[in-house]
Design an enzyme around this catalytic site. Structure first.
Site, mmCIF file in Angstrom:
data_model
loop_
_atom_site.group_PDB
_atom_site.id
_atom_site.type_symbol
_atom_site.label_atom_id
_atom_site.label_comp_id
_atom_site.label_asym_id
_atom_site.label_seq_id
_atom_site.Cartn_x
_atom_site.Cartn_y
_atom_site.Cartn_z
ATOM 1 N N HIS A 263 0.851 -1.193 0.000
ATOM 2 C CA HIS A 263 0.000 0.000 0.000
ATOM 3 C C HIS A 263 0.876 1.228 0.000
ATOM 4 C CE1 HIS A 263 -3.269 2.737 1.002
ATOM 5 N NE2 HIS A 263 -4.079 1.770 0.637
ATOM 6 N N ASP A 314 -7.986 -5.355 -0.294
ATOM 7 C CA ASP A 314 -8.456 -6.230 -1.368
ATOM 8 C C ASP A 314 -8.172 -7.709 -1.133
ATOM 9 O OD1 ASP A 314 -9.623 -4.325 -3.106
ATOM 10 O OD2 ASP A 314 -7.624 -3.607 -3.595
HETATM 11 N N1 ACO Z 1 3.745 -7.641 -4.787
HETATM 12 C C1 ACO Z 1 5.058 -7.668 -4.986
HETATM 13 N N2 ACO Z 1 5.859 -6.623 -4.802
HETATM 14 C C2 ACO Z 1 5.306 -5.488 -4.386
HETATM 15 C C3 ACO Z 1 3.940 -5.369 -4.147
HETATM 16 C C4 ACO Z 1 3.138 -6.514 -4.366
HETATM 17 N N3 ACO Z 1 1.811 -6.479 -4.162
HETATM 18 N N4 ACO Z 1 3.652 -4.131 -3.726
HETATM 19 C C5 ACO Z 1 4.807 -3.475 -3.707
HETATM 20 N N5 ACO Z 1 5.814 -4.303 -4.097
HETATM 21 C C6 ACO Z 1 7.215 -3.957 -4.213
HETATM 22 C C7 ACO Z 1 7.484 -3.307 -5.559
HETATM 23 O O1 ACO Z 1 7.849 -4.247 -6.537
HETATM 24 C C8 ACO Z 1 8.630 -2.393 -5.210
HETATM 25 O O2 ACO Z 1 9.825 -3.158 -5.122
HETATM 26 P P1 ACO Z 1 11.178 -2.593 -5.793
HETATM 27 O O3 ACO Z 1 11.456 -1.307 -5.065
HETATM 28 O O4 ACO Z 1 12.150 -3.695 -5.539
HETATM 29 O O5 ACO Z 1 10.854 -2.389 -7.239
HETATM 30 C C9 ACO Z 1 8.308 -1.930 -3.797
HETATM 31 O O6 ACO Z 1 7.505 -2.971 -3.236
HETATM 32 C C10 ACO Z 1 7.570 -0.620 -3.741
HETATM 33 O O7 ACO Z 1 6.473 -0.667 -4.648
HETATM 34 P P2 ACO Z 1 5.839 0.597 -5.355
HETATM 35 O O8 ACO Z 1 5.074 0.153 -6.554
HETATM 36 O O9 ACO Z 1 6.884 1.656 -5.567
HETATM 37 O O10 ACO Z 1 4.881 1.111 -4.218
HETATM 38 P P3 ACO Z 1 3.627 1.999 -4.454
HETATM 39 O O11 ACO Z 1 3.385 2.736 -3.201
HETATM 40 O O12 ACO Z 1 3.781 2.821 -5.682
HETATM 41 O O13 ACO Z 1 2.489 0.934 -4.771
HETATM 42 C C11 ACO Z 1 0.634 -0.441 -4.713
HETATM 43 C C12 ACO Z 1 1.408 0.665 -3.988
HETATM 44 C C13 ACO Z 1 0.298 -0.006 -6.128
HETATM 45 C C14 ACO Z 1 -0.671 -0.694 -3.954
HETATM 46 C C15 ACO Z 1 1.499 -1.733 -4.733
HETATM 47 O O14 ACO Z 1 1.752 -2.160 -3.412
HETATM 48 C C16 ACO Z 1 0.860 -2.837 -5.548
HETATM 49 O O15 ACO Z 1 1.028 -2.900 -6.767
HETATM 50 N N6 ACO Z 1 0.069 -3.745 -4.897
HETATM 51 C C17 ACO Z 1 -0.640 -4.755 -5.618
HETATM 52 C C18 ACO Z 1 -1.957 -4.202 -6.166
HETATM 53 C C19 ACO Z 1 -2.972 -3.973 -5.074
HETATM 54 O O16 ACO Z 1 -3.185 -4.811 -4.221
HETATM 55 N N7 ACO Z 1 -3.626 -2.811 -5.145
HETATM 56 C C20 ACO Z 1 -4.694 -2.457 -4.176
HETATM 57 C C21 ACO Z 1 -4.204 -1.380 -3.241
HETATM 58 S S1 ACO Z 1 -5.457 -0.969 -2.058
HETATM 59 C C22 ACO Z 1 -6.595 -0.103 -2.972
HETATM 60 O O17 ACO Z 1 -6.264 0.575 -3.895
HETATM 61 C C23 ACO Z 1 -7.981 -0.227 -2.638
#
Ligand code: ACO
Length: 377
Positions: A263, A314
């Protein structure tokens, strides 16, 4: 003009993009409050209708206020009939989120207050949007699957009607309560992507329906609300609890994201996931099938051990919705039904104290250069 530097990772991370009295999130301790009320207390004691009033007015309703709201929602359940033609004519492959977006757009054109962005008209439109969105999602699904639509009951809650309109029968009261809790938990969440989209649209002094259409399109994406459908896809791919860790290892080795984890704001468990985990187990036990709950727990353990990530809202909503008999393709539209409360509250707040939202971007393209005529290129 001096321009503030880009946040190191982009994506407007950590940028305060506005003020709001609706929702407070503490990402470090995992706290979520609507207008000062802890989400755990609201999930325990409140109703979706009461939560709507809280978000729209900043205070919990008195008994007469709640009765007035319930009456207004009941009186506005039925959308214009033309929305059912859209459902019937939609191509079979159409995503239900696209259908909802199109139907809300259609309702915006014909709303009796469509030309009025004043607070009174915004409230009236918010009531219509919240009352009708569940009806749109559930009845469109019946139309598209060849089932006869059933009538909503204006004396019942949004949660009761959602189950009734989808399944066509008298819903179980404990299931109704579980839906109500889901609606409360998903109602509002600060400056999330879809709310930001709604606010940007509203801040041009565009109307509430246009802002909600922007929000629906934004919620649809798999990094936001669309993640709940992807969680269910993942659960269906898992062989069994024992095979879960290897499957997750493979996903992570392929640099895939595991949906339902991570998140932008929370550095610990999303408090909504804590509540939904309990409901997932209880619903599974009551319906005599704990398979989806057990698989979700196994995914949670594996992802935490392998990647240190915590679940977001989610993750457990997927198994909860499945136990309630919601088809996977409706998970994100059902999220939209509850977030309609937060979107409309944010739009009303934006219209009340508006300034155009128009950030800058840092130019990283070619330096100034002379135009080259087509014949010389
Ligand atoms: N699975 C695997 N790796 C992840 C995940 C995940 N679900 N979430 C974050 N990471 C990793 C990324 O790969 C990244 O690693 P890196 O730095 O080695 O490349 C690091 O954690 C940071 O991720 P970002 O994408 O920069 O974090 P951001 O704050 O932009 O993303 C997000 C948040 C989009 C929710 C992300 O955690 C994600 O894609 N989650 C999966 C999708 C999801 O569940 N979305 C629902 C969110 S809740 C809502 O909107 C209602």
């Amino acid at each position: 003009m001096a321009v503030a530097p880009l946040a190191p990772k982009g994506g407007l991370e950590g940028i305060i993009a506005g003020r709001s009295a609706l929702c407070e999130i503490d990402g470090e301790t995992g706290k979520l409050l609507y207008a000062g009320y802890d989400i755990a207390d609201l999930a325990e004691h409140s109703s979706f209708e009461e939560t709507c009033w809280l978000l729209w007015h900043g205070e919990l309703p008195t008994q007469p206020e709640l009765a007035t709201l319930a009456q207004a929602l009941g009186a506005n359940l039925e959308p214009r009939a033309t929305v059912w033609d859209v459902a019937a004519d939609a191509p079979e492959c159409a995503d239900p989120m696209d259908l909802l977006r199109t139907q809300v757009s259609l309702l915006g054109m014909s709303d009796p207050d469509c030309a009025d962005n004043g607070e009174h008209a915004d409230h009236a439109k918010a009531i219509r949007l919240v009352a009708q969105s569940g009806v749109l999602v559930a009845t469109s699904e019946r139309i598209r699957t060849g089932l006869r639509p059933v009538d909503p009951d204006p004396t019942r809650s949004i949660a009761w009607n959602l189950l009734h309109l989808l399944h066509g029968d008298e819903p179980d009261e404990q299931d109704v309560r579980a839906v109500d809790v889901c609606l409360i938990l998903h109602a509002e969440h600060g400056m999330n992507a879809s709310t930001f989209a709604a606010r940007v649209t509203a801040a041009t002094l565009s109307d509430i329906h246009s802002a909600v259409v922007s929000a629906i399109g934004t919620l649809k994406g798999p990094l936001h609300g669309g993640a709940n459908e992807r969680v269910m896809e993942l659960l269906r791919q898992l062989p069994d609890v024992d095979g879960t860790r290897a499957h997750i290892e493979q996903l992570l080795a392929n640099r895939k994201r595991v949906m339902g984890f991570g998140h932008r704001v929370y550095r610990t468990e999303d408090p909504r996931a804590t509540i939904l985990r309990r409901h997932s187990r209880d619903l599974g036990e009551r319906h005599g099938d704990t398979r989806w709950y057990e698989l979700t727990v196994a995914v949670e353990k594996s992802v935490h051990q392998l990647k240190g990530l915590y679940p977001n809202v989610d993750l457990y909503s997927a198994s909860v919705y499945t136990s309630l008999g919601f088809p996977q393709r409706l998970f994100t539209p059902i999220f939209a039904v509850s977030r309609m409360a937060g979107w409309t509250a944010n739009i009303i707040e934006q219209h009340r104290d508006n300034r155009l939202i128009r950030p800058d971007s840092e130019y990283v393209g070619a330096p100034p250069r002379p135009y080259v005529p087509l014949s010389e290129r």
